[in-house]
Design an enzyme around this catalytic site. Structure first.
Site, mmCIF file in Angstrom:
data_model
loop_
_atom_site.group_PDB
_atom_site.id
_atom_site.type_symbol
_atom_site.label_atom_id
_atom_site.label_comp_id
_atom_site.label_asym_id
_atom_site.label_seq_id
_atom_site.Cartn_x
_atom_site.Cartn_y
_atom_site.Cartn_z
ATOM 1 N N TYR A 134 33.180 37.798 32.662
ATOM 2 C CA TYR A 134 34.483 37.962 33.300
ATOM 3 C C TYR A 134 35.125 39.284 32.909
ATOM 4 C CZ TYR A 134 39.457 37.177 34.302
ATOM 5 O OH TYR A 134 40.745 37.302 34.746
ATOM 6 N N LYS B 118 35.786 42.388 35.441
ATOM 7 C CA LYS B 118 37.169 42.779 35.718
ATOM 8 C C LYS B 118 37.387 44.258 35.417
ATOM 9 C CE LYS B 118 40.325 40.447 36.683
ATOM 10 N NZ LYS B 118 40.953 40.132 37.995
#
Length: 397
Positions: free
Chosen positions: A160, A164
Site C-alpha cells: 500500500y 501510494k
C-alpha cells in the site's frame, strides 16, 4: 426592481456555470463526508465507487457505480466534471495490505486511469488523497515537512505505502499537462493525511472495537514518549476543499504541483489517543507493555502464515508490520505549509465524539463469548508467540 431588470438578473443567474466535482471512493466514509460538505456549498457532486453508500444520498449528490480500474467507466463518469477528488485506494490496513495484485491494480492502474481520463475529457483540477506513508517507513520522523524525500520504494514494508508513493509521483508529475482539444492545463496536488477518525468511521474504530469484544486488546507496545498525528474527518474535508480552490485561477494555482501534510496538528501517543475510546465504551485499558521489536517480529510471522494459508482461511492479522511502525514509532509532521498556502486551520475535536456515536447507535458493552473459532485463533496466536520467543531469546532455552 423593474420587470426588465428582474428578468435580466434571472438570465444572468442561469448563465452561471455550476461546478460539478467527482469523488472516487465516494461510497466510503471520507468520500461521502466530503461529497455531503460540497453539496451544502451548492456544488453538484458525483460519488464514483464500486459500492453504493449505505447512507441516504444528500440533495445535489448522485451516485455512479464504476471501477477506477476500467478507464472507459472513469471517462464516462468524468464527463462534465470540473474537478476530481481521487480518494479511492485499497490495502490501507489489516489483511487488505497483503493482497499485492489488487493493491497495485487499484492504487497504480486506477490512478493512471484517472489522470488520462482527466486529460481526455478536459477536467482541469485533480486533488489526490495520499498518505503519510509516502515518506515514513519505520524510521522516526518528528515535525517533518514536505522537503523530506520519498521513503525508498524497495524498503517499504507493505504494498500500500509503496503504491501510494508511486501514485502520488504520477499525480504531481501530471501537473501542467495539456488537456485534449486545447481545453487548457491539468492542475494537480496531493494531500497526505494522518490517520482519520470521527463519528461513524468505518475502518479503524470498528476493528479496535472487535478486538475489545474478543478480549484481544491486552497489551501496549513501543515507547510511551513516541508521538503520532491524527486528523478528524471534518478537518480533512476542509483541507480538500481548500486545496481544490487553490488549484483554480482565482488563487493563482498556488497548490499546483504541491504536496501537503494534513492533521489536527496535535501529536499524541497512539495509545493515549485511543484510551478515551476504550474506557468510554466500558473496557479496561491495558497496562502491560511489550517491546516494539517483539511485536514487529510477531506481525512479520503472522504475515508469513497468512501468505501460506490466506487462500484457504483469510484471517485478519492482529497487526501488520506497517501497523506496528505506525502505532509504535514517532511520525508527526508540520502543518505550516498547508496553513500558509491553503489557509488550513484545523478545528479541535476529540475521539469522545466517536464514543457518543457508538452509544447513540445502540452499542452496549459486550462480554466475550468464547467459541471454537476463538479457541483455534488463540492456539495459532500462542504458537506464533512461542516461535517469536524461541527465536528471539534462543540462549534462554
Amino acid at each position: 426592481m423593474t420587470g426588465s431588470s428582474s428578468k435580466k438578473h434571472s438570465m444572468d443567474a442561469e448563465n452561471i456555470v455550476k461546478e460539478t466535482v467527482l469523488i472516487t471512493g465516494g461510497g466510503g466514509y471520507f468520500g461521502f463526508r466530503l461529497g455531503d460538505a460540497l453539496s451544502k456549498k451548492g456544488v453538484d457532486v458525483i460519488l464514483f465507487d464500486v459500492t453504493e453508500p449505505i447512507q441516504p444520498m444528500p440533495q445535489g449528490v448522485k451516485f455512479v457505480q464504476g471501477d477506477i480500474r476500467v478507464v472507459s467507466e472513469v471517462e464516462r463518469a468524468l464527463r462534465g466534471a470540473t474537478c476530481v477528488f481521487h480518494i479511492a485506494s485499497y490495502g490501507m490496513s489489516g489483511r487488505e495490505q497483503l493482497n499485492r495484485k489488487l493493491i497495485e491494480d487499484v492504487n497504480l492502474k486506477g490512478t493512471e486511469n484517472i489522470i488520462e481520463a482527466c486529460k481526455k475529457v478536459g477536467v482541469s483540477r485533480l486533488v489526490y488523497t495520499s498518505t503519510y506513508n509516502v515518506v515514513f517507513g519505520g524510521e522516526a520522523i518528528e515535525n517533518g515537512d514536505e522537503s523530506l524525500p520519498y521513503f525508498p520504494l524497495h524498503l517499504h514494508p507493505d504494498h500500500y505505502s509503496r503504491t501510494k508513493a508511486l501514485a502520488e509521483m504520477k499525480v504531481l508529475e501530471a501537473n501542467g499537462s495539456s488537456l485534449e482539444g486545447g481545453q487548457g492545463l491539468l492542475r494537480t496536488c496531493a494531500l497526505r493525511p494522518a490517520a482519520i477518525y470521527g463519528p461513524g468511521e468505518q475502518r479503524h474504530l470498528p476493528r479496535i472495537l472487535g478486538y475489545l469484544e474478543q478480549g484481544l486488546f491486552q497489551f501496549l507496545f513501543g515507547d510511551p514518549r513516541d508521538l503520532m498525528d491524527f486528523v478528524h474527518v471534518d478537518n480533512l474535508v476542509e483541507a480538500h476543499i481548500l486545496a481544490s480552490e487553490a488549484l483554480g485561477d482565482s488563487k493563482g494555482h498556488r497548490s499546483a504541483g504541491q504536496a501537503y501534510f494534513i492533521s489536527d496538528g496535535r501529536p499524541i501517543n497512539n495509545f493515549d489517543f485511543f484510551r478515551p475510546f476504550v474506557e468510554g465504551l466500558g473496557y479496561p485499558f491495558p497496562t502491560y507493555r511489550l517491546p516494539l521489536s517483539v511485536v514487529y517480529y510477531f506481525a512479520f510471522l503472522t504475515e508469513m502464515v497468512h501468505s501460506v494459508v490466506g487462500r484457504l482461511y483469510n484471517f485478519q492479522p492482529f497487526l501488520t508490520r506497517t501497523e506496528v511502525y505506525k502505532s509504535g514509532v514517532s511520525n508527526y509532521f508540520s502543518m505550516e505549509k498547508a496553513k500558509r498556502e491553503l489557509g488550513y486551520a484545523p478545528c479541535p475535536h476529540s475521539i469522545k465524539e466517536s464514543v457518543e456515536w457508538f452509544k447513540s447507535h445502540g452499542y452496549v458493552h459486550k462480554s466475550r463469548r468464547y467459541t471454537a473459532k476463538h479457541l483455534f485463533r488463540d492456539m495459532v496466536l500462542v504458537l506464533l508467540f512461542a516461535v517469536v520467543i524461541l527465536s528471539w531469546f534462543p540462549r534462554v532455552f
